[in-house]
Design a protein around this motif. Structure first.
Motif, short mmCIF file in Angstrom:
data_model
loop_
_atom_site.label_atom_id
_atom_site.label_comp_id
_atom_site.label_asym_id
_atom_site.label_seq_id
_atom_site.Cartn_x
_atom_site.Cartn_y
_atom_site.Cartn_z
N ARG A 1 70.27 89.66 43.46
CA ARG A 1 71.68 89.94 43.93
C ARG A 1 71.45 90.53 45.67
O ARG A 1 70.89 91.62 45.82
CB ARG A 1 72.40 90.89 43.20
CG ARG A 1 72.63 90.46 41.70
CD ARG A 1 72.99 91.59 41.01
NE ARG A 1 74.60 92.19 41.28
CZ ARG A 1 75.60 91.45 41.16
NH1 ARG A 1 75.85 90.13 40.54
NH2 ARG A 1 76.63 91.74 41.65
N TYR B 1 71.77 83.10 42.15
CA TYR B 1 71.78 84.27 42.86
C TYR B 1 73.25 84.82 43.11
O TYR B 1 74.23 84.31 42.59
CB TYR B 1 71.28 83.80 44.15
CG TYR B 1 72.44 83.23 45.03
CD1 TYR B 1 73.09 83.86 45.87
CD2 TYR B 1 72.62 81.73 44.94
CE1 TYR B 1 74.19 83.03 46.70
CE2 TYR B 1 73.43 81.16 45.65
CZ TYR B 1 74.21 81.75 46.63
OH TYR B 1 75.14 81.14 47.21
N ALA B 2 73.24 85.90 43.48
CA ALA B 2 74.76 86.41 43.94
C ALA B 2 74.62 87.39 44.97
O ALA B 2 73.58 87.77 45.52
CB ALA B 2 75.13 87.50 42.71
N THR C 1 76.68 90.53 47.01
CA THR C 1 77.58 91.58 46.83
C THR C 1 77.51 92.61 47.83
O THR C 1 76.83 92.37 48.94
CB THR C 1 76.50 92.64 45.41
OG1 THR C 1 77.59 93.44 45.14
CG2 THR C 1 75.47 93.15 45.92
#
Length: 247
Positions: free
Chosen positions: A4, A39-40, A42
């Motif tokens: 992340r 994946y991310a 943020t």
């Protein structure tokens, strides 16, 4: 691991209305490297800076197809290590970030703190991020070439001194559990072709900044591969004259 990522930076990272931003270029690289859902991204903020409003209220990314879930960041126009150290812990905790991609320092040195004070704020930033996530990783970009350093040798010396301190802090504080990686400055960065005002990246500069972070991720942890610029979509920001460091 499904990393992340959180982008942390100043005006070069938040970008302004009408730009793609290097965050967008990096998102394209992450898509190619990890695949959708691998994946991310943020972060508590998503907007661009609007010069007319004098505030970060714009959603006018050059590519409107830049997905909302990839626009997250912790970046601000006129913000540096000094400003991010007190807020990074909350942002890491709220976003469950575990990889920070950090481009800070120029604003600090230009307006707020000297190199020693800025290095102390780097330490405070790392401590706060680790308090929120003891396993957090970070890639730290040194202060890159800028027009003020080109025109003022004492300022250039201060930037160089801070970059040395940043490398020393990263080496000292890095641990196997929470590694800190120093990115290489973008190769061949040219203020006249890679920025629109001597400080803020234009399209080619955005690619070079993304490439610096992509290279660090690949070198340090074997994530992704060499950076390959994707074909940009949408409008490109017009070129402006070199005008010094701006907040």
């Amino acid at each position: 691991m499904r990393p992340r990522f959180m982008f942390v930076g100043d005006s070069m990272t938040i970008g302004s209305a009408g730009e793609h931003t290097w965050r967008y270029r990096m998102w394209q690289h992450l898509e190619a490297s990890f695949g959708p859902g691998g994946y991310a991204v943020t972060g508590p903020r998503t907007a661009l800076y609007d010069h007319e409003a004098g505030a970060p209220v714009s959603t006018a990314y050059a590519d409107p197809a830049f997905p909302p879930e990839a626009r997250g960041h912790l970046a601000g126009w006129g913000e540096g290590w000094l400003h991010m150290a007190p807020v990074v812990g909350e942002a890491v905790a709220a976003g469950r970030a575990d990889v920070l991609l950090v481009s800070l320092g120029l604003i600090d040195l230009g307006f707020y703190t000297n190199s020693d004070q800025t290095a102390r704020n780097v330490r405070a930033f790392v401590a706060a991020a680790r308090a929120a996530n003891p396993d957090v990783r970070a890639v730290l970009l040194p202060v890159i070439p800028n027009v003020r350093a080109e025109e003022e040798p004492p300022f250039a010396a201060e930037c160089a001194r801070f970059n040395g301190l940043l490398a020393a802090v990263a080496a000292e504080l890095s641990t196997p559990r929470s590694p800190l990686v120093l990115a290489d400055p973008p190769a061949g960065y040219d203020l006249r072709t890679d920025t629109y005002d001597g400080t803020h990246p234009g399209p080619s500069g955005e690619h070079k900044l993304a490439g610096a972070f992509a290279g660090a991720l690949h070198r340090a942890w074997g994530w992704g591969g060499p950076y390959r610029p994707a074909h940009p979509r949408g409008a490109q920001k017009c070129t402006r004259r070199l005008s010094g460091v701006t907040r």
